[in-house]
Design an enzyme around this catalytic site. Structure first.
Site, PDB file in Angstrom:
ATOM      1  N   ARG A   1      27.389  67.588  87.760  1.00  0.00           N
ATOM      2  CA  ARG A   1      27.479  67.834  86.311  1.00  0.00           C
ATOM      3  C   ARG A   1      28.527  66.923  85.675  1.00  0.00           C
ATOM      4  O   ARG A   1      28.407  66.597  84.500  1.00  0.00           O
ATOM      5  CB  ARG A   1      27.880  69.290  86.047  1.00  0.00           C
ATOM      6  CG  ARG A   1      26.807  70.301  86.377  1.00  0.00           C
ATOM      7  CD  ARG A   1      27.251  71.681  85.960  1.00  0.00           C
ATOM      8  NE  ARG A   1      27.834  71.635  84.624  1.00  0.00           N
ATOM      9  CZ  ARG A   1      28.771  72.461  84.172  1.00  0.00           C
ATOM     10  NH1 ARG A   1      29.232  73.412  84.927  1.00  0.00           N
ATOM     11  NH2 ARG A   1      29.244  72.341  82.961  1.00  0.00           N
TER      12      ARG A   1
ATOM     13  N   ASP B   1      41.653  70.938  83.277  1.00  0.00           N
ATOM     14  CA  ASP B   1      40.592  70.308  84.059  1.00  0.00           C
ATOM     15  C   ASP B   1      41.128  69.448  85.208  1.00  0.00           C
ATOM     16  O   ASP B   1      40.346  68.901  85.987  1.00  0.00           O
ATOM     17  CB  ASP B   1      39.698  69.447  83.152  1.00  0.00           C
ATOM     18  CG  ASP B   1      38.748  70.302  82.325  1.00  0.00           C
ATOM     19  OD1 ASP B   1      38.678  71.517  82.550  1.00  0.00           O
ATOM     20  OD2 ASP B   1      38.077  69.740  81.435  1.00  0.00           O
TER      21      ASP B   1
ATOM     22  N   LYS C   1      32.619  62.707  79.869  1.00  0.00           N
ATOM     23  CA  LYS C   1      31.574  63.736  79.776  1.00  0.00           C
ATOM     24  C   LYS C   1      31.805  64.606  78.545  1.00  0.00           C
ATOM     25  O   LYS C   1      30.912  64.816  77.734  1.00  0.00           O
ATOM     26  CB  LYS C   1      31.590  64.605  81.040  1.00  0.00           C
ATOM     27  CG  LYS C   1      30.763  65.875  80.905  1.00  0.00           C
ATOM     28  CD  LYS C   1      30.809  66.728  82.145  1.00  0.00           C
ATOM     29  CE  LYS C   1      31.941  67.718  82.201  1.00  0.00           C
ATOM     30  NZ  LYS C   1      31.775  68.930  81.389  1.00  0.00           N
ATOM     31  N   ASN C   2      33.031  65.118  78.425  1.00  0.00           N
ATOM     32  CA  ASN C   2      33.278  66.085  77.351  1.00  0.00           C
ATOM     33  C   ASN C   2      33.199  65.454  75.968  1.00  0.00           C
ATOM     34  O   ASN C   2      32.863  66.130  75.000  1.00  0.00           O
ATOM     35  CB  ASN C   2      34.627  66.780  77.557  1.00  0.00           C
ATOM     36  CG  ASN C   2      34.576  67.769  78.716  1.00  0.00           C
ATOM     37  OD1 ASN C   2      33.500  68.052  79.238  1.00  0.00           O
ATOM     38  ND2 ASN C   2      35.724  68.285  79.113  1.00  0.00           N
TER      39      ASN C   2
ATOM     40  N   CYS D   1      30.340  77.047  83.447  1.00  0.00           N
ATOM     41  CA  CYS D   1      31.149  77.318  84.636  1.00  0.00           C
ATOM     42  C   CYS D   1      31.707  78.736  84.606  1.00  0.00           C
ATOM     43  O   CYS D   1      32.116  79.226  83.564  1.00  0.00           O
ATOM     44  CB  CYS D   1      32.347  76.360  84.675  1.00  0.00           C
ATOM     45  SG  CYS D   1      31.996  74.788  85.433  1.00  0.00           S
TER      46      CYS D   1
ATOM     47  N   ARG E   1      35.298  83.110  78.595  1.00  0.00           N
ATOM     48  CA  ARG E   1      34.899  82.010  77.719  1.00  0.00           C
ATOM     49  C   ARG E   1      33.996  82.430  76.555  1.00  0.00           C
ATOM     50  O   ARG E   1      32.836  82.031  76.466  1.00  0.00           O
ATOM     51  CB  ARG E   1      34.229  80.906  78.536  1.00  0.00           C
ATOM     52  CG  ARG E   1      35.098  80.411  79.658  1.00  0.00           C
ATOM     53  CD  ARG E   1      34.527  79.205  80.324  1.00  0.00           C
ATOM     54  NE  ARG E   1      34.831  77.986  79.596  1.00  0.00           N
ATOM     55  CZ  ARG E   1      34.478  76.776  80.016  1.00  0.00           C
ATOM     56  NH1 ARG E   1      33.801  76.640  81.127  1.00  0.00           N
ATOM     57  NH2 ARG E   1      34.778  75.709  79.321  1.00  0.00           N
TER      58      ARG E   1
HETATM   59  C1  UD1 Z   1      36.530  72.256  76.764  1.00  0.00           C
HETATM   60  C2  UD1 Z   1      36.070  71.379  77.895  1.00  0.00           C
HETATM   61  C3  UD1 Z   1      36.522  71.948  79.227  1.00  0.00           C
HETATM   62  C4  UD1 Z   1      38.027  72.174  79.220  1.00  0.00           C
HETATM   63  C5  UD1 Z   1      38.443  72.991  78.000  1.00  0.00           C
HETATM   64  C6  UD1 Z   1      39.957  73.125  77.852  1.00  0.00           C
HETATM   65  C7  UD1 Z   1      33.998  70.474  77.023  1.00  0.00           C
HETATM   66  C8  UD1 Z   1      32.526  70.386  77.138  1.00  0.00           C
HETATM   67  N1  UD1 Z   1      34.619  71.297  77.860  1.00  0.00           N
HETATM   68  O1  UD1 Z   1      35.908  73.524  76.943  1.00  0.00           O
HETATM   69  O2  UD1 Z   1      36.175  71.022  80.247  1.00  0.00           O
HETATM   70  O3  UD1 Z   1      38.395  72.893  80.376  1.00  0.00           O
HETATM   71  O4  UD1 Z   1      37.955  72.373  76.799  1.00  0.00           O
HETATM   72  O5  UD1 Z   1      40.543  71.886  77.799  1.00  0.00           O
HETATM   73  O6  UD1 Z   1      34.609  69.774  76.240  1.00  0.00           O
HETATM   74  N2  UD1 Z   1      38.199  80.563  73.590  1.00  0.00           N
HETATM   75  C9  UD1 Z   1      38.024  81.755  72.926  1.00  0.00           C
HETATM   76  N3  UD1 Z   1      37.048  81.816  71.963  1.00  0.00           N
HETATM   77  C10 UD1 Z   1      36.293  80.739  71.628  1.00  0.00           C
HETATM   78  C11 UD1 Z   1      36.485  79.527  72.302  1.00  0.00           C
HETATM   79  C12 UD1 Z   1      37.451  79.465  73.290  1.00  0.00           C
HETATM   80  O7  UD1 Z   1      38.703  82.749  73.199  1.00  0.00           O
HETATM   81  O8  UD1 Z   1      35.444  80.871  70.737  1.00  0.00           O
HETATM   82  C13 UD1 Z   1      39.232  80.461  74.650  1.00  0.00           C
HETATM   83  C14 UD1 Z   1      38.665  80.125  76.015  1.00  0.00           C
HETATM   84  O9  UD1 Z   1      38.208  81.268  76.700  1.00  0.00           O
HETATM   85  C15 UD1 Z   1      39.857  79.471  76.676  1.00  0.00           C
HETATM   86  C16 UD1 Z   1      40.550  78.747  75.514  1.00  0.00           C
HETATM   87  O10 UD1 Z   1      40.059  79.370  74.332  1.00  0.00           O
HETATM   88  O11 UD1 Z   1      40.714  80.446  77.186  1.00  0.00           O
HETATM   89  C17 UD1 Z   1      40.302  77.268  75.423  1.00  0.00           C
HETATM   90  O12 UD1 Z   1      38.915  77.029  75.500  1.00  0.00           O
HETATM   91  P1  UD1 Z   1      38.220  75.784  74.764  1.00  0.00           P
HETATM   92  O13 UD1 Z   1      39.282  74.806  74.407  1.00  0.00           O
HETATM   93  O14 UD1 Z   1      37.348  76.293  73.694  1.00  0.00           O
HETATM   94  O15 UD1 Z   1      37.331  75.208  75.917  1.00  0.00           O
HETATM   95  P2  UD1 Z   1      35.880  74.576  75.769  1.00  0.00           P
HETATM   96  O16 UD1 Z   1      35.758  73.869  74.475  1.00  0.00           O
HETATM   97  O17 UD1 Z   1      34.868  75.572  76.148  1.00  0.00           O
END
Ligand code: UD1
Length: 422
Positions: free
Chosen positions: A400, A308, A22-23, A118, A123
């Site tokens: 999802r 995850d 999915k991701n 979610c 986030r």
């Molecule tokens: C992706 C995955 C999700 C998984 C996560 C971590 C997808 C669609 N989703 O989510 O399933 O749980 O990686 O492996 O691929 N953060 C910030 N600022 C930002 C972006 C992130 O502070 O601009 C923080 C987040 O709050 C979190 C951490 O960084 O604490 C990691 O998040 P991130 O790796 O970005 O997760 P996603 O890409 O949203």
């Protein structure tokens, strides 16, 4: 709203096919926005998040055609005629922010709503925005939307992520493929989904080095072409189904599973007393002893233990012998499954980002509420091991991220059915 009823039914036996990730698919799909030529994704998973991304891309003028029942996605963005990603679609799924980098890189402007997704912590998307700013983007946040411009096009730059972010790395990587000059992304995410994206972009003509390490170097090119790319297997679906025989005993072969996608997770399974073997077609998991041993878990960016899989691993630990400590280091609010598991007789104490689980011999079926995607499947796993009936409500979260969950688990002997409201 549908619910899923699971009745503990003893050991499982058989094979479960693992779908495309999915991701990975959610970041490969927006890559179509970088090119006027077609992008075909094979091994796509059939999930509601994929439909949401299709709707979003279509709203921008892209064509998305599902073939082979949704396993193949034919995408084309030759007629991109709208650069505004609307709140009504974006709020359904956080990965929608991934259209920002590609649209901006290709056409020099984009307006994208700030996402929802979610409810597992604040986030933010600040890192996505900072990385694009490092490539010369001019960004303005107004009324819940990011207004982005790069009139003369993006230009290469160096950006070091202060914390590892999968999504921000993906957005920056896609944008950098069309930026002028060289972009260096430091402290980049190393997840298999990033490697898959880089491989797809390279097939489209991008010049990328270092994916899978923490420094990715991208040499911008004038334009990208078309490509056909198979989506990498879903390591989270894989880990989830590997936990099914671990939690209720038996032997299940996960078809298409690859050890390098789930190494840290397999190491924990091994420590817990679960056997994992590589086979010709995937990974075979078996547990024959009475109970698994408690093991501690710390979630970390890849190659560490994935956040995850934390909820699902907690379900296993609920029935383990001894006490395990699960530390969540990626998302601050990711223990919403704990109170639901406790309704089934689990003993869990949550303090901040740490959950201490004292294993019990038997869980008991109960009505429970799915609070997010991975939480919902952890409740199904717990239900497989529990005595009696577990009714998991609000399963739209599950849809999802997991295709045909009832069929896949039913085929290996689980007693599981979906109850539709209509
Ligand atoms: C992706 C995955 C999700 C998984 C996560 C971590 C997808 C669609 N989703 O989510 O399933 O749980 O990686 O492996 O691929 N953060 C910030 N600022 C930002 C972006 C992130 O502070 O601009 C923080 C987040 O709050 C979190 C951490 O960084 O604490 C990691 O998040 P991130 O790796 O970005 O997760 P996603 O890409 O949203």
């Amino acid at each position: 709203m549908d619910s899923i009823v699971v009745t503990g039914n003893g050991p499982l036996k058989g094979q479960i096919p693992i779908a495309g990730a999915k991701n990975a698919c959610l970041t490969l799909m927006p890559a179509t926005l970088l090119s006027e030529e077609p992008l075909t994704l094979t091994n796509a998973p059939r999930l509601s998040d994929i439909k949401t991304m299709s709707t979003l891309l279509q709203s921008l003028g892209a064509e998305v055609t599902q073939m082979q029942g949704g396993k193949v996605l034919a995408l084309s963005s030759h007629n991109l005629n709208n650069h505004v990603a609307d709140y009504d679609i974006v709020r359904k799924m956080r990965a929608s922010i991934l259209v920002l980098g590609p649209m901006l890189a290709r056409d020099g402007h984009a307006v994208v709503s700030l996402p929802g997704g979610c409810a597992i912590g604040a986030r933010p998307v600040d890192l996505h925005l900072k990385a694009l700013e490092a490539m010369g983007a001019d960004l303005d946040l107004r009324e819940g939307y990011v207004h982005a411009k790069a009139p003369g096009g993006l230009r290469g730059g160096t950006f070091e992520f202060p914390i590892v972010s999968v999504g921000a790395t993906e957005n920056a990587l896609m944008a950098a493929t069309l930026a002028k000059g060289t972009t260096v992304l430091k402290n980049a995410a190393r997840e298999p989904e990033i490697v898959d994206l880089a491989q797809c972009l390279r097939r489209m003509g991008a010049q990328i080095e270092g994916e899978g390490t923490s420094t990715i170097t991208i040499q911008g090119v004038e334009r990208l072409g078309g490509a056909t790319h198979p989506v990498v297997p879903d390591r989270i679906e894989l880990g989830t189904y590997m936990l099914a025989p671990a939690i209720c005993g038996g032997e299940v072969e996960c078809l298409g599973g690859r050890i390098e996608l789930v190494e840290a997770f397999c190491e924990r399974l091994d420590a817990a007393g679960v056997t994992v073997e590589e086979t010709e077609n995937g990974l075979k998991v078996s547990r024959r002893n009475a109970r698994v041993r408690a093991v501690d878990v710390i979630t970390e960016p890849f190659p560490g233990f994935p956040t995850d899989l934390q909820a699902q691993m907690m379900a296993l630990m609920c029935t383990a012998e001894g006490t395990s400590v699960l530390e969540e280091r990626i998302f601050e609010n990711r223990f919403m499954h704990a109170p639901e598991l406790m309704r089934m007789g689990a003993r869990i104490d949550v303090q901040g980002g740490t959950a201490t689980v004292t294993g019990v011999e038997h869980l008991k079926g109960a009505p429970v509420m799915a609070t997010d995607l991975r939480a919902s499947v952890s409740l199904i796993l717990a239900g497989l091991a529990a005595g009696g009936e577990t009714v998991v409500n609000r399963v739209y979260h599950l849809d999802r991220g997991y295709e045909s969950v009832e069929e896949k688990l039913g085929n290996v002997g689980a007693k599981i059915e979906r109850i539709s409201d209509q």
